[in-house]
Design a protein around this motif. Structure first.
Motif, short mmCIF file in Angstrom:
data_model
loop_
_atom_site.label_atom_id
_atom_site.label_comp_id
_atom_site.label_asym_id
_atom_site.label_seq_id
_atom_site.Cartn_x
_atom_site.Cartn_y
_atom_site.Cartn_z
N MET A 284 0.90 -1.31 0.10
CA MET A 284 0.03 0.12 0.03
C MET A 284 0.84 1.31 0.01
SD MET A 284 -3.31 -0.79 0.13
CE MET A 284 -4.05 0.49 0.80
N VAL A 285 0.29 2.14 -0.70
CA VAL A 285 1.12 3.60 -0.70
C VAL A 285 -0.10 4.48 -0.27
CG1 VAL A 285 1.78 5.49 -1.91
CG2 VAL A 285 2.87 3.12 -2.49
N ARG A 313 -3.12 8.74 -7.89
CA ARG A 313 -2.78 7.44 -7.74
C ARG A 313 -2.25 7.01 -9.33
NH1 ARG A 313 -7.33 3.92 -5.23
NH2 ARG A 313 -8.09 3.98 -7.26
N MET A 314 -2.69 7.60 -10.35
CA MET A 314 -2.19 7.10 -11.37
C MET A 314 -0.72 7.52 -11.60
SD MET A 314 -3.73 4.92 -13.81
CE MET A 314 -2.69 3.90 -14.75
N CYS A 315 -0.52 8.69 -11.26
CA CYS A 315 1.00 9.17 -11.28
C CYS A 315 1.67 8.27 -10.46
CB CYS A 315 1.16 10.65 -10.95
SG CYS A 315 0.36 11.96 -11.95
N ALA A 316 1.46 8.02 -9.36
CA ALA A 316 2.35 7.21 -8.38
C ALA A 316 2.35 5.67 -9.04
CB ALA A 316 1.65 6.94 -7.11
N ALA A 317 1.30 5.39 -9.92
CA ALA A 317 1.54 3.75 -10.08
C ALA A 317 2.46 4.00 -11.41
CB ALA A 317 0.19 3.70 -10.95
N PHE A 318 2.59 5.01 -12.22
CA PHE A 318 3.64 5.12 -13.34
C PHE A 318 4.90 5.07 -12.65
CE2 PHE A 318 0.54 7.79 -16.37
CZ PHE A 318 -0.16 6.63 -16.67
N LEU A 319 5.02 5.83 -11.67
CA LEU A 319 6.53 6.00 -11.14
C LEU A 319 7.02 4.60 -10.41
CD1 LEU A 319 8.45 8.51 -10.42
CD2 LEU A 319 7.80 8.16 -8.12
N LEU A 320 6.17 3.81 -9.85
CA LEU A 320 6.20 2.67 -9.23
C LEU A 320 6.70 1.71 -10.12
CD1 LEU A 320 3.47 2.61 -6.46
CD2 LEU A 320 6.00 2.35 -5.97
N ALA A 321 6.00 1.72 -11.22
CA ALA A 321 6.30 0.72 -12.42
C ALA A 321 7.47 1.05 -13.00
CB ALA A 321 5.05 0.59 -13.24
N ASP A 346 -4.45 0.80 -7.61
CA ASP A 346 -5.60 0.72 -6.71
C ASP A 346 -4.84 0.56 -5.42
OD1 ASP A 346 -7.52 1.31 -8.22
OD2 ASP A 346 -8.02 -0.86 -9.12
N GLN A 347 -3.55 0.29 -5.23
CA GLN A 347 -3.00 0.19 -4.02
C GLN A 347 -2.61 1.49 -3.51
OE1 GLN A 347 0.14 -2.51 -6.10
NE2 GLN A 347 -0.17 -3.79 -4.07
N VAL A 348 -2.84 2.70 -3.96
CA VAL A 348 -2.55 3.78 -3.60
C VAL A 348 -3.91 4.52 -3.00
CG1 VAL A 348 -1.64 6.16 -4.12
CG2 VAL A 348 -0.97 4.22 -5.44
N ALA A 361 4.06 17.22 0.32
CA ALA A 361 3.29 15.76 0.36
C ALA A 361 4.16 14.89 1.31
CB ALA A 361 3.39 15.19 -0.98
N ARG A 362 3.31 14.14 2.00
CA ARG A 362 4.03 13.04 2.76
C ARG A 362 3.50 11.61 2.23
NH1 ARG A 362 2.16 14.28 7.73
NH2 ARG A 362 0.33 13.08 7.10
N VAL A 363 4.54 10.74 1.86
CA VAL A 363 4.16 9.63 1.45
C VAL A 363 4.79 8.30 2.18
CG1 VAL A 363 4.38 8.16 -0.72
CG2 VAL A 363 4.19 10.43 -1.07
N ARG A 364 3.96 7.39 2.49
CA ARG A 364 4.05 6.44 3.40
C ARG A 364 3.97 5.01 2.53
NH1 ARG A 364 1.51 3.53 7.68
NH2 ARG A 364 -0.20 4.64 7.38
#
Lengths: 430, 430
Positions: A284-285, A313-321, A346-348, A361-364
């Motif tokens: 999860m993010v 959510r989508m931006c984070a998914a792009f970066l993670l991938a 959907d994990q974000v 921003a804070r990201v965990r």
């Protein structure tokens, strides 16, 4: 107050400026060339390239994606619009505006027209940056909230004074340029989401060029232009905005975009990058941001590339991938449909936190192995010049390819020692 | 509301328009040609004729006092400014603005560019008149009082829609033209007293041309331009402004200036002329006007021609002495020093009367023989079309000479039956 701006504009010299300020301005120029060239294929360039009634126009100033040379006002209009087409240019948070896409188009067009030296070009550009950001700060948040697009309104004043400087305006002519800018300046935030947004940058550049040219040619104007503009345009007149003018340069804290999406997502993407976790590890993010952003860039399930630019959510998914969020093509409709990316999306989880400034921003991240990592990133935190240089150059390579990016950088790097206007043109075209 | 304006702009035809409206529009065109040609020698024309950076510009549109032809935007900028230089053009009191100097420059430039028929030219011009006056009325007095020059702001919308019409814009393009006008429109009253005032007319015309051209070339914009503009520019949104749009034409009540001085002095001069007393007969002249004018045009002892334009006493002296107040040269420094005129000036007493509307004046003459005559004149009172025709033609003769005025009138009179664009050019030059 206006006199202070005019004195500043007439007094700036490259020697007085700190090395870091010089370096940042040159980086902004590289950044602008990259987003301008990359923007030349966008739809909004069409109407400008083929603007009816201007087919016969001939001048000395180059335009992104156009083989003809245009007169300075027309070139400024086209380049301002085109370079803001991707919304990927620099931003200053002090006045919430985009300085590069107004100032460089205006100054570059006039520099080519008069055959200015590279140094005169840089001095004029820095004048325009500093005036537009500080004057925007002087106008304040109330001006922005009344519906005015600071990029365009404050930008017009910066462009006019920068152009006045390049044309050798005396004190009276510089005052006239400001007065003409005051009656010319316009630009509404209501245009956001249409081609009118990049057009706002272009019209500010063009207005600045026209005001400067007419002032130097003898047109007179309202002697209290900045004050008159503030009076009718909800100006706050923040006295703090002129503190240290000519001694410190607020332009130095201009922010470059390194992700081809809404600036509101950037702090989260920077934080996520610093977490250094992979798609495989993540369970999860959690992204927390200032509440104002939730209305702007929190689309939950974007279905188009444009929507993805406004989706944490989508931006984070792009970066993670491992996709390159610095590349405009990453934000495609097909990437929004890719199954693995949708799973990541959907994990974000996105939440508001009004203790955070709106630049942070804070990201965990919670990983499958139970590990939890957290990073807070604030876009306002200073980044060392070496790091900024590396990232802007890398962005230029992403947008233009290595050869072209390097060639442009070599030209920019030699500007202070006096490159001629012909070479300035090569910033627009190879 | 915007849709009503767009539907109106797309639907207007010359057949639907009453003969009086047609006649008034043609008179306004004659009037505009006269003040434009006469304005070409004014100082403000200089910077536009020799605007640096535009030397190479070539187009198809003529400019007052310039031998080159320019692209439409540039021609509109120059002609708008030059034709407002004398401040002697038509006025509409409904929106307190000058329609001719924005609408005709924009429409004429584009008509020459596309080779429009005389009839298409007139239909577009009437569209622009009606939109600018009614939209200005919709924005209301609060907009004007916030510091905006209605001529320029409302004018830009009228010009954009007129140009859209001339370019054959469809419904979506016309909406886009309005949206681009909304983000482009500007112009401050603070410019009054500088060259910035006529420039406001020019920039509105130029903005309208640019908005129209870009909209037809495919640029999109804010879909609620009129509303967005009102929201940020203190618009009142007077619903009355759209009543009868397309059925009645408020353009018909546009007012032509017959004295080359401040509009605030006109009712008094008209009343004085009707009194029909001579300098020799008069012992005292009492002028009463609405209090608002005393701050504007009641200089007691003007020493320059420009000051005389804002002096009830001096204007009245000129008229009593038989000087032609329709002739700009009458308002000279030397006439302000002429002893006989100063004696007459000192026989004039000005007083306020807040029971009078601000378009009216009461003038009472006390003669040496004891006779007392009094006339009240209101500029809003309708003047029969025959009388208006006679006076506008006479003004054109005063400004241009008989031959030239008659030649222009013949061209204008033949426009509805389809004069070509080449002949439209002759409205600007012989």
């Amino acid at each position: 107050m206006q006199k202070r701006f005019v004195d500043f504009a007439l007094g700036l010299t490259w020697e007085k400026v700190t090395p870091d300020m010089r370096a940042v301005l040159k980086l902004s120029l590289l950044d602008w060339c990259a987003v301008g060239r990359a923007g030349a294929g966008e739809a909004v360039a069409g109407p400008l390239h083929k603007m009816p009634g201007a087919e016969e126009n001939r001048g000395k100033a180059a335009v992104f994606g156009l083989s003809r040379l245009l007169p300075p006002r027309e070139a400024a209009l086209a380049n301002g619009t085109i370079s803001h087409a991707l919304d990927y240019d620099d931003t200053h948070f002090l006045h919430i505006g985009h300085p590069a896409v107004v100032i460089f188009p205006a100054v570059l067009a006039v520099a080519q027209h008069v055959g200015a030296s590279g140094r005169a070009f840089l001095e004029a550009a820095l004048t325009g940056y500093e005036v537009s950001i500080r004057f925007g700060h002087w106008l304040g948040r109330s001006h922005y909230e009344a519906g005015f697009h600071m990029t365009a309104t404050a930008g017009c004043f910066g462009a006019a004074m920068a152009v006045g400087r390049l044309l050798g305006a005396d004190h009276a002519q510089m005052q006239a340029a400001v007065g003409l800018a005051a009656t010319r300046a316009s630009g509404l935030k209501a245009q956001f989401g249409s081609m009118g947004k990049p057009y706002n940058a272009g019209l500010a550049a063009a207005n600045g060029v026209e005001a400067g040219l007419l002032a130097v040619a003898g047109m007179t104007s309202d002697a209290q232009g900045m004050e008159s503009f503030a009076a009718s345009h909800c100006g706050e007149r923040n006295a703090a905005a002129v503190a240290g003018l000519g001694e410190q340069y607020v332009s130095e804290t201009v922010s470059h975009k390194f992700h081809a999406c809404c600036h509101g997502t950037h702090a989260a993407l920077e934080a996520l990058a610093k977490l250094d976790v992979s798609a495989q590890e993540v369970e999860m993010v959690h992204i927390s941001v200032h509440p104002r952003w939730l209305k702007v860039c929190n689309l939950a399930e974007p279905s188009t590339g444009l929507e993805a630019k406004f989706s944490y959510r989508m931006c984070a998914a792009f970066l993670l991938a491992g996709l390159d969020t610095g590349r405009p093509e990453t934000f495609s409709d097909s990437n929004c449909r890719r199954e693995d990316l949708c799973v990541l999306r959907d994990q974000v989880v996105v939440a508001k936190d009004d203790t955070l400034p709106d630049t942070a921003a804070r990201v965990r991240a919670v990983c499958h192995n139970g590990m939890v990592r957290q990073v807070v990133f604030d876009l306002e935190q200073p980044t060392p010049i070496a790091e900024r240089t590396k990232r802007v150059k890398s962005k230029a390579v992403t947008l233009l390819g290595k050869r072209s990016a390097q060639a442009i950088w070599r030209k920019i790097d030699s500007l202070p020692t006096g490159l001629a206007a012909d070479n300035l043109m090569q910033l627009i075209r190879d």
